[in-house]
Motif scaffolding. Structure first.
Motif, mmCIF file in Angstrom:
data_model
loop_
_atom_site.group_PDB
_atom_site.id
_atom_site.type_symbol
_atom_site.label_atom_id
_atom_site.label_comp_id
_atom_site.label_asym_id
_atom_site.label_seq_id
_atom_site.Cartn_x
_atom_site.Cartn_y
_atom_site.Cartn_z
ATOM 1 N N ARG A 178 0.896 -1.165 0.026
ATOM 2 C CA ARG A 178 -0.154 0.001 0.032
ATOM 3 C C ARG A 178 0.817 1.120 0.072
ATOM 4 O O ARG A 178 1.876 1.245 0.658
ATOM 5 C CB ARG A 178 -1.067 0.043 1.195
ATOM 6 C CG ARG A 178 -1.841 1.140 1.165
ATOM 7 C CD ARG A 178 -2.850 1.073 2.428
ATOM 8 N NE ARG A 178 -3.692 -0.123 2.291
ATOM 9 C CZ ARG A 178 -4.818 -0.357 1.817
ATOM 10 N NH1 ARG A 178 -5.355 0.894 1.048
ATOM 11 N NH2 ARG A 178 -5.561 -1.285 1.762
ATOM 12 N N ASP A 179 0.517 2.182 -0.827
ATOM 13 C CA ASP A 179 1.054 3.482 -0.834
ATOM 14 C C ASP A 179 0.611 4.367 -0.128
ATOM 15 O O ASP A 179 -0.531 4.756 0.307
ATOM 16 C CB ASP A 179 0.971 3.842 -2.282
ATOM 17 C CG ASP A 179 2.246 4.753 -2.729
ATOM 18 O OD1 ASP A 179 2.214 5.979 -2.387
ATOM 19 O OD2 ASP A 179 3.203 4.562 -3.559
ATOM 20 N N LEU A 180 1.571 5.630 0.458
ATOM 21 C CA LEU A 180 1.070 6.648 1.215
ATOM 22 C C LEU A 180 0.083 7.511 0.383
ATOM 23 O O LEU A 180 -0.659 8.501 0.994
ATOM 24 C CB LEU A 180 2.200 7.332 1.944
ATOM 25 C CG LEU A 180 2.686 6.929 3.093
ATOM 26 C CD1 LEU A 180 4.016 7.489 3.395
ATOM 27 C CD2 LEU A 180 1.884 6.759 4.387
ATOM 28 N N ARG A 181 0.252 7.431 -0.807
ATOM 29 C CA ARG A 181 -0.552 8.469 -1.791
ATOM 30 C C ARG A 181 -2.265 7.864 -1.506
ATOM 31 O O ARG A 181 -3.009 8.665 -1.855
ATOM 32 C CB ARG A 181 -0.136 8.244 -3.279
ATOM 33 C CG ARG A 181 0.808 8.956 -3.591
ATOM 34 C CD ARG A 181 0.771 9.158 -5.144
ATOM 35 N NE ARG A 181 2.101 10.020 -5.373
ATOM 36 C CZ ARG A 181 3.396 9.631 -5.763
ATOM 37 N NH1 ARG A 181 3.366 8.470 -5.641
ATOM 38 N NH2 ARG A 181 4.094 10.545 -6.177
ATOM 39 N N ASP A 182 -2.441 6.606 -1.010
ATOM 40 C CA ASP A 182 -3.831 6.166 -0.927
ATOM 41 C C ASP A 182 -4.408 6.821 0.272
ATOM 42 O O ASP A 182 -5.661 6.893 0.513
ATOM 43 C CB ASP A 182 -3.849 4.734 -0.784
ATOM 44 C CG ASP A 182 -3.381 3.901 -1.989
ATOM 45 O OD1 ASP A 182 -3.416 4.890 -2.947
ATOM 46 O OD2 ASP A 182 -2.882 2.895 -1.886
ATOM 47 N N VAL A 183 -3.632 7.435 1.132
ATOM 48 C CA VAL A 183 -4.019 8.040 2.462
ATOM 49 C C VAL A 183 -4.238 9.710 2.351
ATOM 50 O O VAL A 183 -3.277 10.242 2.128
ATOM 51 C CB VAL A 183 -2.977 7.833 3.819
ATOM 52 C CG1 VAL A 183 -3.462 8.462 4.929
ATOM 53 C CG2 VAL A 183 -2.694 6.418 3.665
ATOM 54 N N LYS A 184 -5.496 10.063 2.650
ATOM 55 C CA LYS A 184 -5.641 11.359 2.357
ATOM 56 C C LYS A 184 -5.957 11.922 3.940
ATOM 57 O O LYS A 184 -6.570 11.429 4.792
ATOM 58 C CB LYS A 184 -7.084 11.592 1.640
ATOM 59 C CG LYS A 184 -7.046 10.878 0.311
ATOM 60 C CD LYS A 184 -8.399 11.335 -0.589
ATOM 61 C CE LYS A 184 -8.105 10.836 -2.163
ATOM 62 N NZ LYS A 184 -9.380 11.156 -2.958
ATOM 63 N N GLY A 185 -5.442 13.348 3.868
ATOM 64 C CA GLY A 185 -5.613 13.997 5.167
ATOM 65 C C GLY A 185 -4.177 13.231 6.086
ATOM 66 O O GLY A 185 -3.319 12.660 5.646
ATOM 67 N N GLN A 186 -4.584 13.283 7.487
ATOM 68 C CA GLN A 186 -3.588 12.565 8.414
ATOM 69 C C GLN A 186 -2.093 13.039 8.088
ATOM 70 O O GLN A 186 -1.559 12.105 8.348
ATOM 71 C CB GLN A 186 -3.719 10.953 8.214
ATOM 72 C CG GLN A 186 -5.323 10.705 8.448
ATOM 73 C CD GLN A 186 -6.051 10.881 9.774
ATOM 74 O OE1 GLN A 186 -5.184 11.772 10.558
ATOM 75 N NE2 GLN A 186 -7.179 10.341 10.258
ATOM 76 N N GLU A 187 -1.890 14.203 8.098
ATOM 77 C CA GLU A 187 -0.501 14.781 7.704
ATOM 78 C C GLU A 187 0.435 14.595 9.087
ATOM 79 O O GLU A 187 1.431 14.006 8.759
ATOM 80 C CB GLU A 187 -0.573 16.128 7.471
ATOM 81 C CG GLU A 187 -1.105 16.381 6.018
ATOM 82 C CD GLU A 187 -0.569 15.538 4.921
ATOM 83 O OE1 GLU A 187 0.644 15.360 4.756
ATOM 84 O OE2 GLU A 187 -1.464 15.184 3.965
ATOM 85 N N THR A 188 -0.152 14.674 10.168
ATOM 86 C CA THR A 188 0.509 14.478 11.511
ATOM 87 C C THR A 188 0.930 12.868 11.547
ATOM 88 O O THR A 188 2.197 12.712 12.066
ATOM 89 C CB THR A 188 -0.227 15.113 12.596
ATOM 90 O OG1 THR A 188 -0.705 16.330 12.376
ATOM 91 C CG2 THR A 188 0.932 14.769 13.765
#
Length: 454
Positions: free
Chosen positions: A133-143
């Motif tokens: 799984r790639d971090l591009r799939d995660v929206k938001g949650q920058e912290t």
């Protein structure tokens, strides 16, 4: 095979008698000993080999566990190795070792008689794990993404706390994609553990860091190692990799408390009445949990009527010493509909992995140069301790003042104080900074969390 046993009593003596022996890998040595006694095989040549393998009724040799450490042991005793053909590529990883890997016992006999030649098996490597799984799939949650990068760069333990559906498990599944591959020494260590456990598929040496995620119903022996044969547990199978515990408070208290010593020492000792074994267990703990039993502590419209008492009761399932051993604590808030409608972020796992690899390379060089004790030098900041940690992670004067004041206000233990230093050193490495500054200490302190039960 056309060989008849002698019309005599056959006694197999397996010395020394005080060492317990069990398992099918003794089949081949017993058969070879009998063939030598019958004069079928030359005893002088067989004496120069270590042998292990399971013997089927048709004379074929089937795979057994533990061939890789047996091969390394054979090298240390200046012997060759005889093993089943299915394990030949596993044994071939041991350097300067003659390996005979016959498919059948008859093929081995023919080899020693000179009517058949067994070729040296070739080592094989595990293929790169697809579909991470790639971090591009995660929206938001920058912290949370930042905390995940810091944890990966320094091999720090991480705890994510947030309501259901906020993406905690998804973030954890992205971690293997930003971790650097195993170096040769690490790959050999991990492969030996999996070989003992019988999990080395096709004799291929592992190249990917393991991501183990046991269920909450996992028993204590399954997690730390045990059973009647003292097999490696999940924490040893996660050596040099990641152990992900989802819904952390749902694990039995006894199981969680058993992790405290391995988290400190990087090894686990399995003691039974008839066996005493120590396995490596230098794993990175990543855990996720809800803030309370219902999961919606900070949502007034959905939280239960017992808040905040329910949070205290729920989080008290995890002891203070266990919380203290986790370097980074991060809150993972719910994702809004506005965040979900945004396009994928520009930065993905590849960009983060490059920074993590650079930070780890810097740590490796520094720790090797600064290490003065006996044994192997630490590989990451999370392993640095004592005088070594003070020398590589000493902050500047403003940073030291901030850390001293924060330690008194937050009532940090000595362990918590040192873990803040380790995280601050990792933050400096991510910035390619030679020294630890005040803002590194400040960010490291932001990842320390105090449970409401204390």
């Amino acid at each position: 095979m056309g060989l008849s046993l002698p019309a005599k009593r056959i006694t197999v003596n397996m010395a020394p008698a005080d060492v317990q022996k069990e398992g099918s890998h003794y089949d081949l040595p017993i058969a070879l000993g009998l063939l030598v006694a019958m004069g079928v095989l030359p005893g002088e040549e067989i004496a120069g080999y270590t042998a292990l393998g399971e013997l089927a009724l048709d004379g074929s040799l089937t795979a057994v566990a533990g061939v890789l450490p047996a091969a390394i042991g054979a090298v240390s005793h200046k012997r060759g190795l005889i093993c089943p053909a299915a394990c030949g590529s596993e044994a071939a990883w041991a350097a300067d070792l003659e390996v005979l890997a016959p498919p059948t016992l008859l093929a081995l006999i023919n080899h020693f008689k000179g009517t058949q030649v067994l070729a040296q098996p070739k080592p094989h490597m595990e293929e790169v794990a697809p579909g991470m799984r790639d971090l591009r799939d995660v929206k938001g949650q920058e912290t949370a993404k930042r905390a995940l990068e810091v944890a990966a760069a320094g091999n720090h333990n991480l705890l994510m706390v947030g309501p259901p559906g906020s993406g905690k498990s998804m973030l954890a599944s992205c971690l293997p994609g930003i971790l650097p591959p195993l170096d040769p020494t690490e790959a050999l260590e991990v492969s030996m553990i999996h070989s003992v456990a019988g999990l080395l598929q096709g004799g291929r040496l592992l190249r990917n860091r393991q991501f183990r995620e046991p269920h909450q119903g996992t028993s204590l022996p399954a997690l730390v190692g045990g059973s009647s044969k003292a097999k490696p547990g999940e924490i040893s199978l996660a050596h040099n990799g990641v152990l992900f515990l989802d819904e952390l408070p749902e694990f039995p208290r006894q199981v969680l408390e058993a992790l405290r010593q391995p988290l400190e020492t990087g090894r686990v000792t399995v003691a039974r009445a008839n066996v005493h074994v120590t396995y490596p267990a230098r794993f990175q703990l990543v855990a996720a949990m809800n803030p309370c039993r219902c999961g919606f502590l900070d949502d007034p419209s959905r939280a239960c009527a017992q808040a905040p008492k329910c949070a205290v009761q729920y989080q008290s399932k995890i002891s203070g010493p266990m919380f203290d051993r986790i370097d980074c604590h991060v809150d993972v808030p719910p994702v809004s509909a506005a965040d979900l409608s945004l396009p994928p972020p520009a930065e993905g796992s590849a960009e983060v992995a490059a920074r993590v690899a650079a930070a780890r390379a810097t740590q490796s060089v520094r720790l090797k140069e600064a290490h003065t004790g006996h044994g192997q030098a630490p590989r990451t900041n999370a392993e640095a301790d004592g005088d070594l940690l003070e020398r590589i992670a000493a902050p500047d004067q403003p940073g030291r003042k901030l850390l001293t004041e924060a330690a008194e206000r937050m009532r940090l233990s000595a362990r918590g104080y040192h873990r803040v230093l380790r995280v601050a050193r990792t933050l400096a490495d991510l910035e390619d900074s030679t020294g630890v500054r005040r803002h590194h200490v400040a960010e490291a302190l932001s990842y320390r969390r105090v449970s409401p039960s204390r």
